[in-house]
Motif scaffolding. Structure first.
Motif, PDB file in Angstrom:
ATOM      1  N   MET A   1     -37.033 -21.337  68.069  1.00 25.75           N
ATOM      2  CA  MET A   1     -37.539 -22.794  68.290  1.00 25.75           C
ATOM      3  C   MET A   1     -39.138 -22.862  68.372  1.00 25.75           C
ATOM      4  SD  MET A   1     -36.065 -25.295  69.224  1.00 25.75           S
ATOM      5  CE  MET A   1     -35.480 -26.826  70.349  1.00 25.75           C
ATOM      6  N   ALA A   2     -39.733 -21.650  68.853  1.00 27.69           N
ATOM      7  CA  ALA A   2     -41.050 -21.583  68.729  1.00 27.69           C
ATOM      8  C   ALA A   2     -42.069 -22.029  67.629  1.00 27.69           C
ATOM      9  CB  ALA A   2     -41.573 -20.215  69.454  1.00 27.69           C
ATOM     10  N   ASP A   3     -41.232 -22.234  66.396  1.00 21.63           N
ATOM     11  CA  ASP A   3     -42.148 -22.336  65.152  1.00 21.63           C
ATOM     12  C   ASP A   3     -41.941 -24.008  64.804  1.00 21.63           C
ATOM     13  OD1 ASP A   3     -39.169 -22.235  64.819  1.00 21.63           O
ATOM     14  OD2 ASP A   3     -39.208 -21.662  62.538  1.00 21.63           O
ATOM     15  N   ARG A   4     -41.125 -24.473  65.843  1.00 18.51           N
ATOM     16  CA  ARG A   4     -41.207 -26.034  65.512  1.00 18.51           C
ATOM     17  C   ARG A   4     -42.521 -26.665  66.192  1.00 18.51           C
ATOM     18  NH1 ARG A   4     -35.437 -28.249  66.810  1.00 18.51           N
ATOM     19  NH2 ARG A   4     -34.276 -27.165  65.215  1.00 18.51           N
ATOM     20  N   LEU A   5     -42.883 -27.915  65.532  1.00 26.99           N
ATOM     21  CA  LEU A   5     -43.886 -28.674  65.804  1.00 26.99           C
ATOM     22  C   LEU A   5     -43.699 -29.479  67.068  1.00 26.99           C
ATOM     23  CD1 LEU A   5     -45.575 -29.383  62.271  1.00 26.99           C
ATOM     24  CD2 LEU A   5     -46.215 -27.673  63.836  1.00 26.99           C
ATOM     25  N   VAL A   6     -44.691 -29.864  67.688  1.00 27.64           N
ATOM     26  CA  VAL A   6     -44.515 -30.729  68.829  1.00 27.64           C
ATOM     27  C   VAL A   6     -45.800 -31.800  68.659  1.00 27.64           C
ATOM     28  CG1 VAL A   6     -44.736 -31.237  71.545  1.00 27.64           C
ATOM     29  CG2 VAL A   6     -43.475 -29.310  70.311  1.00 27.64           C
ATOM     30  N   CYS A   7     -45.575 -33.027  69.065  1.00 27.54           N
ATOM     31  CA  CYS A   7     -46.535 -34.100  69.163  1.00 27.54           C
ATOM     32  C   CYS A   7     -47.442 -33.952  70.373  1.00 27.54           C
ATOM     33  CB  CYS A   7     -45.965 -35.427  69.001  1.00 27.54           C
ATOM     34  SG  CYS A   7     -47.318 -36.809  69.056  1.00 27.54           S
ATOM     35  N   ARG A   8     -48.892 -33.797  70.147  1.00 30.50           N
ATOM     36  CA  ARG A   8     -49.786 -33.630  71.256  1.00 30.50           C
ATOM     37  C   ARG A   8     -49.873 -34.871  72.183  1.00 30.50           C
ATOM     38  NH1 ARG A   8     -53.391 -30.360  67.803  1.00 30.50           N
ATOM     39  NH2 ARG A   8     -53.344 -28.158  68.909  1.00 30.50           N
ATOM     40  N   GLU A   9     -49.478 -36.118  71.591  1.00 27.90           N
ATOM     41  CA  GLU A   9     -49.656 -37.427  72.254  1.00 27.90           C
ATOM     42  C   GLU A   9     -48.330 -37.544  72.977  1.00 27.90           C
ATOM     43  OE1 GLU A   9     -52.472 -38.973  72.063  1.00 27.90           O
ATOM     44  OE2 GLU A   9     -53.003 -37.573  70.593  1.00 27.90           O
ATOM     45  N   CYS A  10     -47.318 -37.630  72.552  1.00 26.68           N
ATOM     46  CA  CYS A  10     -45.735 -37.934  73.199  1.00 26.68           C
ATOM     47  C   CYS A  10     -45.028 -36.918  73.467  1.00 26.68           C
ATOM     48  CB  CYS A  10     -45.183 -39.211  72.477  1.00 26.68           C
ATOM     49  SG  CYS A  10     -44.273 -38.436  70.841  1.00 26.68           S
ATOM     50  N   HIS A  11     -45.561 -35.559  73.069  1.00 31.41           N
ATOM     51  CA  HIS A  11     -44.416 -34.244  73.580  1.00 31.41           C
ATOM     52  C   HIS A  11     -43.229 -34.196  72.796  1.00 31.41           C
ATOM     53  CE1 HIS A  11     -47.185 -33.174  77.058  1.00 31.41           C
ATOM     54  NE2 HIS A  11     -47.696 -33.551  76.390  1.00 31.41           N
ATOM     55  N   ARG A  12     -42.969 -35.066  71.993  1.00 33.22           N
ATOM     56  CA  ARG A  12     -41.647 -34.908  71.106  1.00 33.22           C
ATOM     57  C   ARG A  12     -41.570 -33.856  70.401  1.00 33.22           C
ATOM     58  NH1 ARG A  12     -38.145 -39.456  70.040  1.00 33.22           N
ATOM     59  NH2 ARG A  12     -36.489 -39.028  68.924  1.00 33.22           N
ATOM     60  N   VAL A  13     -40.303 -33.077  70.500  1.00 31.33           N
ATOM     61  CA  VAL A  13     -40.277 -31.920  69.244  1.00 31.33           C
ATOM     62  C   VAL A  13     -39.745 -32.613  68.142  1.00 31.33           C
ATOM     63  CG1 VAL A  13     -38.933 -29.847  69.127  1.00 31.33           C
ATOM     64  CG2 VAL A  13     -39.594 -30.432  71.352  1.00 31.33           C
ATOM     65  N   LEU A  14     -40.520 -32.119  66.866  1.00 29.73           N
ATOM     66  CA  LEU A  14     -40.315 -32.741  65.666  1.00 29.73           C
ATOM     67  C   LEU A  14     -39.086 -31.863  64.976  1.00 29.73           C
ATOM     68  CD1 LEU A  14     -43.978 -33.422  64.635  1.00 29.73           C
ATOM     69  CD2 LEU A  14     -42.424 -35.043  65.853  1.00 29.73           C
ATOM     70  N   GLU A  15     -38.473 -32.624  64.340  1.00 26.26           N
ATOM     71  CA  GLU A  15     -37.559 -31.912  63.466  1.00 26.26           C
ATOM     72  C   GLU A  15     -38.046 -31.519  62.148  1.00 26.26           C
ATOM     73  OE1 GLU A  15     -34.287 -31.542  64.708  1.00 26.26           O
ATOM     74  OE2 GLU A  15     -35.094 -32.525  66.529  1.00 26.26           O
ATOM     75  N   THR A  16     -37.573 -30.484  61.391  1.00 26.94           N
ATOM     76  CA  THR A  16     -37.974 -29.927  60.310  1.00 26.94           C
ATOM     77  C   THR A  16     -38.215 -30.979  59.377  1.00 26.94           C
ATOM     78  OG1 THR A  16     -36.207 -29.233  59.540  1.00 26.94           O
ATOM     79  CG2 THR A  16     -37.376 -27.781  60.679  1.00 26.94           C
TER      80      THR A  16
END
Length: 65
Positions: free
Chosen positions: A1-16
């Motif tokens: 899971m740590a290799d997933r990206l997260v939005c710095r603005e709204c903290h949403r975990v982005l899907e691949t």
């Protein structure tokens, strides 16, 4: 899971398949440096969602650097 990206603005975990743009807020400021996450199913009924200022259901990082 740590290799997933997260939005710095709204903290949403982005899907691949989201690429490097947040589908929720449109920001391209994303990071791999985050810790912990919460799944919010009903933001209108959630105290956590209220504290995090979340209005859309989804996965959100608790700490984003």
């Amino acid at each position: 899971m740590a290799d997933r990206l997260v939005c710095r603005e709204c903290h949403r975990v982005l899907e691949t398949d989201d690429g490097e743009q947040c589908p929720a807020c449109g920001s391209t400021s994303v990071t791999e440096d985050w810790a912990g996450y919460v799944i919010i199913a009903h933001p209108e009924e959630s105290r956590i969602a209220e504290e995090m200022d979340v209005t859309e259901p989804g996965k959100y990082a608790l700490k984003v650097r």
